[in-house]
Design an enzyme around this catalytic site. Structure first.
Site, PDB file in Angstrom:
ATOM      1  N   ASP A  15       0.791  -1.226   0.000  1.00 55.35           N
ATOM      2  CA  ASP A  15       0.000   0.000   0.000  1.00 55.35           C
ATOM      3  C   ASP A  15       0.827   1.281   0.000  1.00 55.35           C
ATOM      4  O   ASP A  15       0.268   2.376  -0.028  1.00 55.35           O
ATOM      5  CB  ASP A  15      -0.995   0.008   1.164  1.00 55.35           C
ATOM      6  CG  ASP A  15      -0.321  -0.051   2.524  1.00 55.35           C
ATOM      7  OD1 ASP A  15       0.923  -0.050   2.591  1.00 55.35           O
ATOM      8  OD2 ASP A  15      -1.048  -0.109   3.527  1.00 55.35           O
ATOM      9  N   ASP A  16       2.133   1.179  -0.021  1.00 50.79           N
ATOM     10  CA  ASP A  16       2.965   2.375  -0.120  1.00 50.79           C
ATOM     11  C   ASP A  16       3.595   2.509  -1.507  1.00 50.79           C
ATOM     12  O   ASP A  16       4.641   3.121  -1.677  1.00 50.79           O
ATOM     13  CB  ASP A  16       4.038   2.397   0.975  1.00 50.79           C
ATOM     14  CG  ASP A  16       4.963   1.185   0.934  1.00 50.79           C
ATOM     15  OD1 ASP A  16       4.689   0.244   0.157  1.00 50.79           O
ATOM     16  OD2 ASP A  16       5.951   1.181   1.675  1.00 50.79           O
ATOM     17  N   ASP A  64       5.090 -12.668   0.859  1.00 54.84           N
ATOM     18  CA  ASP A  64       5.552 -12.671  -0.529  1.00 54.84           C
ATOM     19  C   ASP A  64       6.504 -13.832  -0.794  1.00 54.84           C
ATOM     20  O   ASP A  64       6.465 -14.449  -1.867  1.00 54.84           O
ATOM     21  CB  ASP A  64       6.169 -11.332  -0.933  1.00 54.84           C
ATOM     22  CG  ASP A  64       7.269 -10.827  -0.010  1.00 54.84           C
ATOM     23  OD1 ASP A  64       7.558 -11.470   1.031  1.00 54.84           O
ATOM     24  OD2 ASP A  64       7.843  -9.770  -0.327  1.00 54.84           O
ATOM     25  N   HIS A 109      11.192  -0.049  -2.830  1.00 58.61           N
ATOM     26  CA  HIS A 109      12.058   0.881  -2.107  1.00 58.61           C
ATOM     27  C   HIS A 109      13.448   0.297  -1.874  1.00 58.61           C
ATOM     28  O   HIS A 109      14.345   0.995  -1.429  1.00 58.61           O
ATOM     29  CB  HIS A 109      11.420   1.244  -0.764  1.00 58.61           C
ATOM     30  CG  HIS A 109      11.308   0.079   0.164  1.00 58.61           C
ATOM     31  ND1 HIS A 109      10.321  -0.883   0.020  1.00 58.61           N
ATOM     32  CD2 HIS A 109      12.067  -0.306   1.205  1.00 58.61           C
ATOM     33  CE1 HIS A 109      10.487  -1.800   0.958  1.00 58.61           C
ATOM     34  NE2 HIS A 109      11.524  -1.477   1.688  1.00 58.61           N
TER      35      HIS A 109
END
Length: 199
Positions: free
Chosen positions: A21-22, A110, A134
């Site tokens: 969600d980021d 994941d 990221h």
């Protein structure tokens, strides 16, 4: 992720895509990529965060263990599983079995998807460099290529911002992830985007 998977199976949709969600998702580019692959066949699309297969320990019961190596697409960048493959995952992923599999290897969700897909079912990850997390240097994504990317992320690395390097419609203080500026670059007609200026 177990609930996401079960809801996907109930939905009848063609693709199960998970994105943290980021992240920013360029839906147009995602749909374009998925349209190149048959959803009825075994497809696992994404980008690994490691440069080698992950090494895990599989718990077999009776205090027995064995090493297992497999690739996984990081949830931090996002990944997609075709309906055909998701249905084959069902004995290991549906109705609470996903959590059992995660406990078996004691790794995050994941990684558990990669374990089920690669180690259990023998399906290979199809890599796409259009997914970004990221954990990579986002400054290396050229502004001229932003419209081709599927997911973009942001974060901090060594007390420095790890973001897409672009001038945008919003200053960094107002748009620290650069996602608002990316969105206005891709979709300039969005009502909250300022009038088009050269970014």
């Amino acid at each position: 992720m177990a609930v996401e998977y079960d809801k996907f199976i109930e939905s009848g949709k063609k693709w199960f895509c998970h994105v943290d969600d980021d992240n920013y998702v360029n839906v147009r580019t995602l749909v374009k990529l998925l349209s190149q692959y048959p959803h009825t066949q075994d497809m696992y699309l994404g980008k690994p965060s490691l440069d080698r297969p992950i090494e895990a320990t599989e718990r077999l019961g009776d205090n027995k263990m064995r090493p297992v190596n497999f690739w996984f697409a990081t949830g931090g960048a996002g990944f997609c599983v075709s309906r055909g493959l998701a249905l084959k995952m069902s004995p290991w992923a549906s109705g609470g079995h996903f959590m059992n599999m995660a406990e078996k290897i004691r790794l995050p969700d994941d990684c558990t998807v990669g374990y089920i897909v690669e180690a259990v079912l023998g399906v290979t990850l199809t890599r796409s460099n259009l997914f970004h997390s990221h954990l990579e240097n986002l400054l290396q994504v050229p502004r001229s290529e932003i419209h081709k990317q599927i997911t973009l992320s942001y974060g901090m690395f060594e007390n420095k911002r790890n973001i897409i390097n672009m001038k945008g419609a919003f200053p960094v203080e107002e748009d620290p992830s650069r996602f608002k500026s990316v969105h206005c670059l891709l979709y300039p007609d969005t009502p909250w985007c300022p009038p088009q200026v050269a970014f």
